[in-house]
Design an enzyme around this catalytic site. Structure first.
Site, short mmCIF file in Angstrom:
data_model
loop_
_atom_site.label_atom_id
_atom_site.label_comp_id
_atom_site.label_asym_id
_atom_site.label_seq_id
_atom_site.Cartn_x
_atom_site.Cartn_y
_atom_site.Cartn_z
N GLU A 105 0.81 -1.22 0.00
CA GLU A 105 0.00 0.00 0.00
C GLU A 105 0.85 1.28 0.00
OE1 GLU A 105 -2.93 -0.14 3.11
OE2 GLU A 105 -3.70 -2.08 2.50
N GLU A 215 -4.85 -9.02 1.20
CA GLU A 215 -5.78 -8.91 2.32
C GLU A 215 -7.18 -8.73 1.73
OE1 GLU A 215 -4.84 -5.46 4.59
OE2 GLU A 215 -2.72 -5.99 4.88
#
Length: 284
Positions: A105, A215
């Site tokens: 991220e 995720e």
């Protein structure tokens, strides 16, 4: 309940002759969710270059506190270079293929202090080069973004394309995707697994890469078990490109975080366990 589960699986499974291609696993409470589902599950571990390599992980996401410009500029003999090289040797010693993601991220707010998108790309490429230099070629290089980055306009600094290291450096296009509901100030809209995964899959297909969910998760609700079964169907339908999906089995992290992703009911455990039991698609 048994009859309903069997019926659901009859719709979702693929022919028994097909080899399983997709890891189904956990980021977070791996042991707990494995116990609750009664099934072995793949493991996604988070690590740092100054730590030991997680021996049992199927996917490893690793980073350093150094800025991206420092990583990109690291040269043989420097402490930072040797730290990354030593970690790479640890991955090589696993003697099996493992998914490795560098600094997940990067476009999100928590990574703003590390540098620009150009500096991230340079750092990512340098990490790949260091691994290659020590012979750690048993790596499936995984570029782990937020799912949101694949949905915003290209003019947005967070857009995935600005952070892409290039086809020569990526094997797997990965994203972290969530059905947020109303937690942490979100709109309350219920998002399907497909709604945030499809743009990731499309990007991967366009670049000839595999896709994964480093995720994924959903807030609690009466429909969460069905949400998981819908996710199951989506992965089966795209099993040719989706190579891994790791559920984020974590609760809220403290003050200011109202999101609890933990699967807790028997229906949810059954739905997730059915993924692991669908061995025509999933492996652990």
């Amino acid at each position: 309940m048994v009859v309903a589960t069997t019926a659901a699986l009859s719709v979702m499974t693929t022919p028994a002759s097909a080899a399983p291609t997709t890891y189904i696993g956990v980021a977070g409470d791996h042991a707990g969710l494995s116990r609750s589902t009664g099934e072995p599950l793949a493991l996604h571990s988070y690590s740092r270059f100054d730590r030991r390599v997680p021996a049992n992980a199927d996917m490893i996401t690793v980073k350093t506190s150094a800025k991206w410009s420092q990583v990109a500029a690291a040269r043989p003999g420097s402490a930072l270079y040797e730290q990354i090289a030593q970690y790479a040797r640890g991955v090589k010693a696993l003697n099996r293929t493992v998914m490795v993601a560098y600094h997940h991220e990067p476009e999100a707010g928590g990574s703003r202090g590390f540098g620009t998108s150009q500096e991230f790309v340079a750092a990512y490429r340098q990490v790949v080069s260091i691994f290659n230099s020590v012979g750690a070629t048993n790596v499936e290089w995984t570029w782990q973004m937020t799912a949101y980055s694949f949905r915003v306009r290209e003019s947005d600094r967070r857009a995935a394309i600005h952070w892409y290291p290039g086809d020569a450096y990526v094997d797997n296009v990965s994203a972290d995707g969530y059905n947020w509901g109303s937690c942490d100030g979100h709109s309350g809209k219920w998002l399907s697994f497909a709604s945030f995964t499809e743009p990731v899959v499309q990007f991967a297909r366009a670049h000839g890469k595999k896709a994964s969910l480093g995720e994924f998760g959903s807030v609690a609700g009466s429909q969460r078990a069905q949400w998981l079964r819908d996710a199951h169907r989506y992965v089966v339908a795209n099993r040719d490109v989706i190579s891994a999906a790791f559920y984020f089995q974590n609760g809220s992290s403290g003050a200011g975080d109202t999101c609890n992703w933990l699967l807790q009911t028997s229906a949810e455990h059954d739905a997730f366990g059915d993924m692991a039991r669908d061995t025509s698609t999933f492996r652990s």
